[in-house]
Design an enzyme around this catalytic site. Sequence first.
Site, short mmCIF file in Angstrom:
data_model
loop_
_atom_site.label_atom_id
_atom_site.label_comp_id
_atom_site.label_asym_id
_atom_site.label_seq_id
_atom_site.Cartn_x
_atom_site.Cartn_y
_atom_site.Cartn_z
N LYS A 53 -5.56 -5.54 9.15
CA LYS A 53 -5.33 -6.36 7.97
C LYS A 53 -4.93 -7.76 8.45
O LYS A 53 -3.98 -7.91 9.22
CB LYS A 53 -4.22 -5.73 7.13
CG LYS A 53 -4.30 -6.00 5.66
CD LYS A 53 -3.28 -5.13 4.94
CE LYS A 53 -3.22 -5.43 3.47
NZ LYS A 53 -2.06 -4.76 2.85
N ILE A 54 -5.70 -8.73 7.99
CA ILE A 54 -5.50 -10.11 8.47
C ILE A 54 -5.32 -11.04 7.28
O ILE A 54 -6.08 -10.96 6.31
CB ILE A 54 -6.74 -10.54 9.33
CG1 ILE A 54 -6.75 -9.67 10.57
CG2 ILE A 54 -6.73 -12.02 9.63
CD1 ILE A 54 -7.50 -10.21 11.73
#
Length: 216
Positions: free
Chosen positions: A83-84
């Site tokens: 998750k960025i």
Amino acid sequence: MKLFIDTAIYDEIQEINQWGVLDGVTTNPSLVKKSKENFEDLIKKIAQEVQGPVSAEVPSGSCEDMVKEGRRLSQLSDHVVIKIPMTEEGLKATAILTRENIPVNMTLIFSPSQALLAARAGATYVSPFIGRLDDISTNGMDLIASISKIFKLHGIGAEIIAASIRHPMHVVEAALNGADIATVPYKVFKQMLNHPLTDQGLESFNKDWNMYLKGE
Ligand code: G3P
């Protein structure tokens, strides 16, 4: 529409997973903080419990740092998704990790233009936050509808995860507006299950059944 659970509390994940409804899990730094567990051990444990995408978030930083951390976290399980956050460095990191076949969930999406950038950078998932938009008097569901329309019109394959879900109607409306996935907090799963007419119906069926057994 698929259902993920949005929590890092293992017991909550295990309980809802027993219902047979879970397709994946999303976590974020605030949720991990609440769990008070070691991050990597927790992600490994969650990924053993749920055989679907498990999002583990990297802290916002330089592209280089996020790629390094993303590569490391992706080793924890073959179904960990990185998750960025939606930043310029985040887009660059997404492009690099995607080229290495490491799936990315781009988070903190608050506009269709951000979702388009995330998808073009190669994100497998984009996470628009509905509840936080509603909190500032903006209709979060309109965002889901717009992203869904754009992705359909242009054949964009990134999946839309409706995030920041606050109540059961968010889940229903996300499904109606074209979200591929809703990531649902534990409390909202329980609210989705409950209905007073189900409780009333059960009570009267049980009462009648007992009377029937007694021959009354
Ligand atoms: O995991 C991201 C998102 O679902 C956070 O939700 O309730 O903190 O806005 P919330």
